[in-house]
Design an enzyme around this catalytic site. Structure first.
Site, PDB file in Angstrom:
ATOM      1  N   PRO A 422       0.837  -1.211   0.000  1.00 45.66           N
ATOM      2  CA  PRO A 422       0.000   0.000   0.000  1.00 45.66           C
ATOM      3  C   PRO A 422       0.866   1.252   0.000  1.00 45.66           C
ATOM      4  O   PRO A 422       1.792   1.380   0.799  1.00 45.66           O
ATOM      5  CB  PRO A 422      -0.791  -0.128   1.303  1.00 45.66           C
ATOM      6  CG  PRO A 422      -0.760  -1.574   1.645  1.00 45.66           C
ATOM      7  CD  PRO A 422       0.565  -2.076   1.154  1.00 45.66           C
ATOM      8  N   GLN A 500      -6.818  -1.783   1.558  1.00 40.28           N
ATOM      9  CA  GLN A 500      -6.381  -1.455   2.912  1.00 40.28           C
ATOM     10  C   GLN A 500      -7.309  -0.384   3.461  1.00 40.28           C
ATOM     11  O   GLN A 500      -7.452   0.682   2.866  1.00 40.28           O
ATOM     12  CB  GLN A 500      -4.937  -0.954   2.933  1.00 40.28           C
ATOM     13  CG  GLN A 500      -4.397  -0.780   4.353  1.00 40.28           C
ATOM     14  CD  GLN A 500      -3.008  -0.160   4.382  1.00 40.28           C
ATOM     15  OE1 GLN A 500      -2.857   1.018   4.068  1.00 40.28           O
ATOM     16  NE2 GLN A 500      -2.009  -0.949   4.757  1.00 40.28           N
ATOM     17  N   TYR A 581      -1.815   5.774  12.845  1.00 33.61           N
ATOM     18  CA  TYR A 581      -3.181   6.157  12.495  1.00 33.61           C
ATOM     19  C   TYR A 581      -4.120   5.697  13.609  1.00 33.61           C
ATOM     20  O   TYR A 581      -3.676   5.179  14.633  1.00 33.61           O
ATOM     21  CB  TYR A 581      -3.544   5.601  11.119  1.00 33.61           C
ATOM     22  CG  TYR A 581      -2.657   6.165  10.025  1.00 33.61           C
ATOM     23  CD1 TYR A 581      -2.532   7.542   9.844  1.00 33.61           C
ATOM     24  CD2 TYR A 581      -1.906   5.331   9.197  1.00 33.61           C
ATOM     25  CE1 TYR A 581      -1.700   8.078   8.870  1.00 33.61           C
ATOM     26  CE2 TYR A 581      -1.070   5.853   8.216  1.00 33.61           C
ATOM     27  CZ  TYR A 581      -0.972   7.227   8.063  1.00 33.61           C
ATOM     28  OH  TYR A 581      -0.140   7.757   7.103  1.00 33.61           O
ATOM     29  N   ARG A 629      -2.359  -4.933   9.297  1.00 34.56           N
ATOM     30  CA  ARG A 629      -1.020  -4.339   9.336  1.00 34.56           C
ATOM     31  C   ARG A 629      -0.790  -3.737  10.714  1.00 34.56           C
ATOM     32  O   ARG A 629      -1.622  -2.975  11.203  1.00 34.56           O
ATOM     33  CB  ARG A 629      -0.841  -3.271   8.256  1.00 34.56           C
ATOM     34  CG  ARG A 629       0.504  -2.551   8.355  1.00 34.56           C
ATOM     35  CD  ARG A 629       0.835  -1.689   7.158  1.00 34.56           C
ATOM     36  NE  ARG A 629       1.388  -2.484   6.064  1.00 34.56           N
ATOM     37  CZ  ARG A 629       2.127  -1.984   5.062  1.00 34.56           C
ATOM     38  NH1 ARG A 629       2.387  -0.689   5.011  1.00 34.56           N
ATOM     39  NH2 ARG A 629       2.596  -2.766   4.116  1.00 34.56           N
ATOM     40  N   ARG A 723       8.711   1.013  -3.022  1.00 37.79           N
ATOM     41  CA  ARG A 723       9.522   1.829  -3.937  1.00 37.79           C
ATOM     42  C   ARG A 723       9.961   1.083  -5.200  1.00 37.79           C
ATOM     43  O   ARG A 723       9.988   1.670  -6.285  1.00 37.79           O
ATOM     44  CB  ARG A 723      10.730   2.403  -3.193  1.00 37.79           C
ATOM     45  CG  ARG A 723      10.353   3.514  -2.216  1.00 37.79           C
ATOM     46  CD  ARG A 723      11.559   3.997  -1.417  1.00 37.79           C
ATOM     47  NE  ARG A 723      11.216   5.086  -0.512  1.00 37.79           N
ATOM     48  CZ  ARG A 723      10.684   4.913   0.688  1.00 37.79           C
ATOM     49  NH1 ARG A 723      10.428   3.684   1.136  1.00 37.79           N
ATOM     50  NH2 ARG A 723      10.394   5.954   1.453  1.00 37.79           N
TER      51      ARG A 723
END
Length: 774
Positions: A422, A500, A581, A629, A723
């Site tokens: 993600p 997600q 989060y 996650r 990446r």
């Protein structure tokens, strides 16, 4: 002139690093007055044999051929590593080692120093570094892991010392092992391990009697967790009793022969890191500056390489200050890389008990690749038969790299082990994914990965990180996501797409990443909510602490979004409980300071994230998998520990999570991550091999070789890469092409098949010159 730098030199410590730096500096400029202080006698030493790499030996040969020739005459060389697992010996070849006795190494360096006219002062405590610094141009502090110089100037060097969880002891056996040997003993007290290697071979022609160690000699290190050491009563044993216990425990490896001690004592390894290596004209070298665990055989190697670099910089730079700065700039990244590998290795041995149940060959492969310096690909070059046997034991089809084997989660079978991680794109408008998302996710689905994940999709307008974040809280957003999933399922059949789902919590209402990551909006801010009213960082907006009623509302927002996700056709749903989060904020003790039923102990901090998970799992189709996650560490004092992460993973697995996506950090702004290649994968490894729960590993996994290594070693089931997929949307297909793989784990889309081979880059068949005229 460079040769005039540091004319008067003091060296504190007569170990290999100190002696060799003295010899090099004197050889480069015979005018130098160099004194070495060593508090022990010339033949006093700790440990028995030392290992040097071919790279280090090459540096010695180039810098001082005389020392190199003397060492060459002493070296024992071998190629094999033997790994003994539950009575079965597995051998891997092609590794290339060279070792010699530490006393012999010191004797060679003593002789070289004397021949060069260096003043060696044995049985003499060095004056304090500050006193030496006033009378000398340069002070080299090579005074070891317990460096008095480092301690006296701690305010300048700013050392950080970490003591690890195993106890170990250096011993010797009076015979030469045939290979580097790792052996595991499962005792009534717990697991102990033996590391052993030869450092002296039997003399070719033995006299009738009187030759010491006629069968050669080997270093033997025995190591175990602190609690095992105490349970075995070794904390109450002297050196002789400890050697006898070790010899009895590893009697098969030793052939019933005894072990000898050199006033050996049990110790816990300490990793030494310094923010600075020099202070004025005083410089740290070797273990005084840095340590790396003995399991990668690097202590003497690093010290000798430090000496080579320091001497070169003093020769090249116009003054001492510039030379010390250049020395540190050259050596620091090399040492940091070695220390990362060493920490991975020592952590593997600390968790050894979790790997014992692996199949024998997988266990051996796991051990060999533990530091991440030896990988699937270079081990295959060293010993292709060994790697083929490991793959055969794992039922990997012949010619199939481990990354291209399938993996099943409920009714979803992923054709390979690659996940597009993600990645927030900050390119939605009013939470609606547009053409950008269709092309971005569609391109990566066509690129061959087994599973493509969306960015964190937010469950409410207030739950967005930025105004550009995607959501799933309106029918219009759901229709846009359906367009993406339809494309993936139609145009990239066999690729799964996962959602997600998350809520920003206290990290919301911020600018787009390229406008100022984590910075509050200049205007148009919305109120934030969190487990506790703690801003993310100075200048961040302060969130409101959620009430019980508001928790119910947010739980409903998650379930509403999940219902839409079912209709959108997502194959998998991941609940985002990481990176600070909202749900992550409940899990970390640094961000959850509640005193109600949702705060306090870990079980209470888990309560709300588990309530959300349960509510989604109840409505999410039974045949579709769910993952979670987590941030397995906060990289900050007082935060989530590795033990906490295992407990979190166990809780989510018990509630029906099919895999744990193991990330780290981003929970608090003052974190200090230990960045490096694959730096987060040990946390996934620990969860998988402690609990037996499938894991997704993330964190600077950048090569297909890393993926093959992690999967075959049993450290991860899936690998998520971010990446690399930004750099190359077809990363997985290109990984297959580079490995010559054309099987079902990475099929090229029909329109792209003509590009399934690497394009030629230029003529390579030009005739070579036959003559060279001089």
């Amino acid at each position: 002139m460079a040769g005039e730098v540091a004319v008067r030199v003091a060296v504190i410590g007569g170990g290999p690093g100190g002696l060799y730096s003295a010899a090099l500096l004197k050889r480069l400029d015979p005018r130098r007055e160099i004194t070495v202080w060593e508090r022990n006698a010339p033949d006093d030493t700790f440990g028995f044999g030392v290992v040097l790499s071919d790279e280090t030996l090459g540096g010695i040969e180039h810098a001082d051929p005389e020392v190199y020739r003397a060492l060459q005459a002493e070296f024992v060389r071998w190629d094999d590593i033997d790994i003994v697992h539950r009575g079965r010996t597995l051998t891997s070849g092609g590794h290339g080692f060279a070792a010699l006795g530490r006393r012999r190494l010191l004797a060679v360096l003593h002789r070289r120093c004397r021949d060069l006219g260096i003043d060696l002062r044995f049985r003499t405590e060095a004056p304090p570094a500050a006193e030496l610094a006033r009378a000398h141009d340069l002070v080299i502090a090579a005074d070891g892991v317990h460096s008095a110089t480092r301690t006296a100037h701690a305010d300048a060097f700013r050392p950080r010392l970490t003591t690890h969880r195993c106890r170990y002891i250096w011993l010797a056996a009076d015979f030469a092992f045939d290979a580097f040997r790792f052996e595991i003993a499962e005792t009534e007290h717990g697991v102990a391990q033996l590391h052993a290697y030869p450092y002296a071979r039997p003399p070719a022609d033995l006299p009738p009697s009187g030759t010491p160690c006629p069968s050669g000699a080997s270093t033997v290190i025995v190591e175990m967790r602190e609690e095992v050491w105490r349970s075995a009563g070794l904390d109450r044993c002297d050196a002789r009793a400890s050697a006898e216990w070790c010899a009895k425990t590893f009697t098969d490896a030793l052939g019933g022969r005894p072990l000898r001690s050199n006033n050996s004592s049990w110790t816990a390894f300490r990793t030494v890191v310094n923010d600075r290596w020099s202070h004025g004209n005083t410089v740290l070298l070797g273990d005084a500056a840095h340590t790396a665990h003995f399991s990668i055989g690097s202590g003497t190697k690093l010290a000798v390489e430090d000496a080579l670099a320091l001497a070169a910089c003093l020769q090249e730079q116009p003054d001492t200050a510039g030379a010390l700065a250049a020395y540190e700039a050259e050596r620091r990244p090399v040492v940091a890389s070695t220390q990362r590998a060493a920490r991975a290795s020592l952590a593997w041995f600390e968790e050894l008990a979790t790997y014992i149940g692996q199949p024998p060959r997988q266990f051996a492969f796991n051990l060999l690749t533990r530091s991440r310096r030896v990988t699937h690909d270079n081990l295959r070059l060293r010993d292709p038969g060994f790697v083929a046997a490991v793959e055969g034991e794992a039922d990997t089809p012949a010619g199939t790299p481990p990354m291209f084997t399938p993996f099943r989660l409920r009714s979803l079978t992923l054709r390979n082990r690659v996940v597009v991680s993600p990645m927030d794109m900050y390119s939605a408008r009013d939470g609606v994914p547009g053409d950008f998302h269709l092309v971005h996710l569609g391109a990566r689905a066509l690129g061959g990965a087994g599973l493509v994940m969306t960015e964190m999709v937010c469950v409410s307008e207030e739950g967005r990180i930025t105004p550009g974040c995607a959501g799933l809280y309106t029918p219009h957003q759901a229709a846009a996501w359906r367009r993406v999933t339809d494309f993936v399922h139609t145009q990239a059949p066999g690729t799964a797409i996962g959602l997600q789902l998350g809520h920003s919590g206290r990290k919301g209402s911020t600018k787009l990443m390229w406008d100022g990551i984590d910075e509050p909006l200049d205007d148009g801010n919305w109120p934030l909510v969190a487990a506790s009213p703690l801003p993310y960082k100075p200048g961040s907006q302060r969130p409101h602490e959620l009430t019980a009623g508001e928790l119910t509302t947010i739980r409903s927002q998650f379930t509403s979004a999940a219902r839409r996700a079912v209709d959108c056709g997502f194959d998998l749903l991941e609940l985002h409980c990481a990176h600070g989060y909202l749900l992550s904020g409940f899990l970390s003790p640094l961000t959850n300071q509640r005193t109600d039923a949702y705060g306090g102990s870990l079980s209470r901090r888990l309560r709300f994230p588990l309530e959300v998970f349960d509510a989604i799992r109840e409505l999410w189709p039974e045949d579709r998998p769910m993952t979670v996650r987590i941030s397995a560490t906060d990289w900050a004092e007082g935060g989530t520990t590795a033990e906490d992460a295992v407990a979190m993973a166990a809780a989510f697995a018990e509630h029906g999570a099919d895999a744990i996506d193991v990330s780290t950090g981003q929970v608090v702004a003052d974190e200090r991550p230990d960045f490096g290649r694959s730096y987060q994968t040990p946390f996934a490894d620990r969860i998988r091999n402690t609990l037996g729960v499938p894991v997704i590993a993330v964190g600077a996994i950048s090569s297909w070789d890393d993926v093959n290594s992690l999967v075959l070693a049993g450290r991860a089931d899936l690998c998520a890469l971010a990446r690399p997929h930004l750099y190359d949307p077809h990363w997985t297909l290109h990984a297959a092409a580079e490995q010559g793989y054309t099987g079902p784990g990475a099929p090229w889309p029909p329109p792209y098949q003509a590009g399934s081979r690497t394009p030629p880059t230029g003529r390579t068949d030009a005739p070579k010159p036959r003559l060279t005229l001089r």
